[in-house]
Write an enzyme that holds these catalytic residues in place. Structure first.
Site, PDB file in Angstrom:
ATOM      1  N   THR A  80       0.793  -1.239   0.000  1.00 38.00           N
ATOM      2  CA  THR A  80       0.000   0.000   0.000  1.00 38.00           C
ATOM      3  C   THR A  80       0.830   1.297   0.000  1.00 38.00           C
ATOM      4  OG1 THR A  80      -1.880  -1.063   1.013  1.00 38.00           O
ATOM      5  CG2 THR A  80      -1.717   1.305   1.349  1.00 38.00           C
ATOM      6  N   ASN A 133       5.502  -0.735   3.763  1.00 45.70           N
ATOM      7  CA  ASN A 133       4.660  -0.005   4.722  1.00 45.70           C
ATOM      8  C   ASN A 133       5.463   0.259   5.994  1.00 45.70           C
ATOM      9  OD1 ASN A 133       2.425  -0.053   3.030  1.00 45.70           O
ATOM     10  ND2 ASN A 133       1.711  -2.016   3.849  1.00 45.70           N
ATOM     11  N   LYS A 161      -7.166   4.790   5.617  1.00 45.21           N
ATOM     12  CA  LYS A 161      -5.778   4.541   6.036  1.00 45.21           C
ATOM     13  C   LYS A 161      -4.989   5.848   5.967  1.00 45.21           C
ATOM     14  CE  LYS A 161      -5.198  -0.137   4.156  1.00 45.21           C
ATOM     15  NZ  LYS A 161      -4.439  -0.962   3.193  1.00 45.21           N
ATOM     16  N   ASP A 202      -9.183  -3.507   0.647  1.00 41.36           N
ATOM     17  CA  ASP A 202      -7.981  -4.232   1.074  1.00 41.36           C
ATOM     18  C   ASP A 202      -8.257  -5.034   2.337  1.00 41.36           C
ATOM     19  OD1 ASP A 202      -5.012  -4.702   0.811  1.00 41.36           O
ATOM     20  OD2 ASP A 202      -5.025  -3.760   2.788  1.00 41.36           O
ATOM     21  N   HIS A 253      -8.051  -9.048   2.591  1.00 44.23           N
ATOM     22  CA  HIS A 253      -7.165  -9.733   3.541  1.00 44.23           C
ATOM     23  C   HIS A 253      -7.947 -10.695   4.432  1.00 44.23           C
ATOM     24  CE1 HIS A 253      -3.199  -8.046   2.964  1.00 44.23           C
ATOM     25  NE2 HIS A 253      -3.701  -6.824   2.885  1.00 44.23           N
ATOM     26  N   ASP A 286      -3.425   0.246  -5.701  1.00 44.28           N
ATOM     27  CA  ASP A 286      -2.053   0.263  -5.183  1.00 44.28           C
ATOM     28  C   ASP A 286      -1.359  -1.100  -5.296  1.00 44.28           C
ATOM     29  OD1 ASP A 286      -3.820  -0.794  -3.348  1.00 44.28           O
ATOM     30  OD2 ASP A 286      -2.833   0.094  -1.606  1.00 44.28           O
ATOM     31  N   HIS A 339      -0.593  -9.776  -0.623  1.00 46.70           N
ATOM     32  CA  HIS A 339       0.037  -9.245  -1.836  1.00 46.70           C
ATOM     33  C   HIS A 339       1.464  -8.845  -1.526  1.00 46.70           C
ATOM     34  CE1 HIS A 339      -0.730  -5.388   0.150  1.00 46.70           C
ATOM     35  NE2 HIS A 339      -1.877  -5.937   0.488  1.00 46.70           N
TER      36      HIS A 339
HETATM   37 ZN    ZN Z   1      -3.091  -5.052   1.888  1.00 48.82          ZN
END
Ligand code: ZN
Length: 560
Positions: free
Chosen positions: A92, A113, A174, A318, A322, A365, A499
């Site tokens: 991301t 991240n 986020k 996302d 997940h 992303d 990912h």
């Molecule tokens: Zn993710």
């Protein structure tokens, strides 16, 4: 004779007058042309990033989309159908940064991240900043800024170009999805703080206190209104594009035995971090769209001749991916509902900025892999990498080979960081240690490729996974050894998707352009994620982001 002279004078006068008229007409035309030329820049650029959206979601769910959402962008805009990430790792933070800066971690420095900082010898988060303060909460959730991003975004260049008159606003559940796209010069980035607060917040990097429209939004209890039952938008039996609702490949929520519809979010919120549960449902995207629509009005976006930039990222896709996996009913429902939210956003833009006055792009992303345990059940090579066992096995090897147990300093994001001071102190050659690790790790199960930092620095790769690794390799920040898993092998729980790889399931993402200056069409020609920012810069006539390595996609732009 007198009469003749009169005729002559009269006709002279007339022809002069006619000429004047002609001149006036021509200069009017010229100024209209000039105006038209000046007018090619949109009043607002809207960037939409759908977190973890694989390209095939556009085609898989196409028949169920409404006319005004994804389909509108696909059919009335330009669809780059073969658009890919051109670096590893596909996460991301790096993803959002690359979209807006037009370059890869090699230059923008957002290598993951969270990553191991070699200088301070601890893990750091891509958007954290302890030198700023939270705004809108007492919690630490606001200690954020884009300071680790080393290059400019196209929004930064637009700010410089317009003498800071064109605004930039970033929005996402986020923090990193809002902060990194908005760049260094943003007027604001807003993100969502769940827990028992459920408010949109920011940091003192942007402002000392929240503007009235954000306080009003937070007071409106919109977030609370989504703590309701999440059921499928349409009859679940019509969701033929995804697997059975009850299966063994999904996570689910604490307090509910099965990962099956419906979900009573009000009750479940108590055991799942309060308002944070919204992030992992389709309603998190609806809340984001509500807030983005409020921002258009609240920040007066697209209301004058200085181009503004609105960067919106939909993060819930996302979290849902997940938790439930690529093939789940929950993912399908999340996209069908997101389609409606995007339709609402487009309608609001049409109403408030005006159809034809704004340019919009939509991308993601990163993609995601099908749940490996599911792939295994249908005989597709895949699996799980045991990173704990990996570390101890590698430490044993290093101890035996070099007689020191503390050379392995950190292993994260498929990279090994060596203790370079210890290596120097022991009189070992760094390159020799790196290569020994490469030759050891390549023998491990589920590992496909291993490269040393030295190889990354001394070889120019122009294709394949190696090129992607190199584009993601930042000499200052990346590790000593880079490890590539076998296809569809992840370090993750046995449920849900993740990912990070350089394979198509992670790199192939949508890229749609729509609105002012964009022609209708589609291409299967390969484009890469770093082309987006230079394309928008070209449309605006601004400088490219300072580290941009992509190229403008001139075939999506109207000829000027
Ligand atoms: Zn993710």
């Amino acid at each position: 004779m007198k009469n003749l002279l009169y005729v002559f004078v009269f006709s002279l006068f007339f022809s002069c007058k006619a000429q004047t008229n002609l001149t006036t007409q021509t200069s009017q035309e010229t100024s209209q042309e000039a105006k038209k030329e000046l007018n090619t820049t949109p009043k607002l650029v809207v960037g939409i990033v759908v977190d973890q959206m694989r390209y095939d979601y556009l085609s898989r769910f196409y028949s169920k989309f409404s006319e005004g959402g994804f389909k509108k962008l696909m059919n009335q805009g330009f669809n780059c159908k073969n658009n890919h990430y051109n670096y590893i790792p596909t996460y991301t933070g790096p993803g959002h940064t690359s979209i807006y800066t037009g370059t890869t971690p090699k230059y923008h420095g957002i290598i993951a991240n969270n990553w191991y900082d070699k200088e301070i010898k601890e893990m750091v988060y891509c958007a954290e900043d302890e030198n700023v303060k939270s705004v809108g909460t007492e919690a630490n959730a606001g200690l954020m800024s884009p300071k680790r991003m080393k290059t400019t975004s196209f929004a930064d260049e637009n700010r410089l170009f317009t003498q800071m008159r064109g605004k930039t606003i970033g929005i996402a559940l986020k923090d990193r999805g809002a902060i990194l796209p908005a760049g260094h010069t943003a007027n604001a980035a807003y993100w969502f703080h769940g827990k028992d607060e459920g408010n949109w917040i920011t940091s003192s990097f942007y402002m000392p206190h929240l503007p009235k429209w954000v306080n009003d939004f937070n007071a409106s209890e919109t977030a609370e209104s989504y703590l309701k039952t999440w059921n499928t938008l349409y009859d679940i039996n019509t969701y033929t594009e995804s697997g059975a609702d009850l299966n063994t490949f999904e996570g689910g929520f604490k307090g509910k035995e099965t990962a099956t519809f419906p979900y009573d979010l009000k009750t479940l919120s108590k055991e799942n971090n309060g308002y944070d549960i919204l992030k992992a449902t389709a309603y998190g995207n609806s809340l984001t769209a509500d807030f983005a629509i409020a921002a258009i009005e609240g920040e007066q976006l697209g209301q004058d001749t200085n181009t503004d930039v609105l960067a919106v990222s939909f993060s819930s896709t996302d979290y849902v991916g997940h938790n439930f996996g690529v093939n789940s009913k929950e993912v399908e429902d999340t996209y069908l509902r997101l389609d409606k939210d995007i339709e609402r956003l487009i309608l609001a833009l049409d109403a408030k900025v005006g159809e034809g006055n704004y340019t919009l792009f939509l991308t993601s992303d990163h993609g995601a892999v099908d749940v490996p345990s599911y792939l295994q059940s249908v005989h597709i090579p895949s699996g799980y990498f045991d990173s704990k066992n990996f570390k101890s096995k590698l430490n044993d090897f290093i101890s035996k080979k070099f007689g020191a147990s503390d050379l392995l300093e950190n292993a994260s994001n498929n990279q090994i960081f060596l203790n370079r001071e210890r290596i120097a102190l022991l009189g070992l050659d760094l390159q020799v240690v790196q290569e020994a690790l490469v030759n050891e790790i390549i023998t491990y199960k589920n590992i496909d490729k291993v490269y040393s930092a030295t190889t990354m620095q001394t070889t120019d790769f122009t294709s394949g996974i190696e090129e992607l690794l190199q584009n993601g390799f930042n000499q200052k920040r990346s590790g000593d050894v880079l490890v590539v898993n076998d296809p569809a092998v992840i370090s993750y729980s046995k449920t849900g998707s993740t990912h990070g790889s350089g394979l198509n399931y992670d790199t192939h993402v949508p890229l749609l352009f729509y609105g002012k200056g964009i022609i209708k069409g589609s291409t299967l020609q390969k484009t890469v994620i770093t082309d987006i920012a230079p394309t928008i810069s070209a449309l605006l006539g601004t400088s490219f982001p300072n580290g941009a390595t992509g190229i403008p996609l001139d075939f999506v732009l109207e000829k000027q």
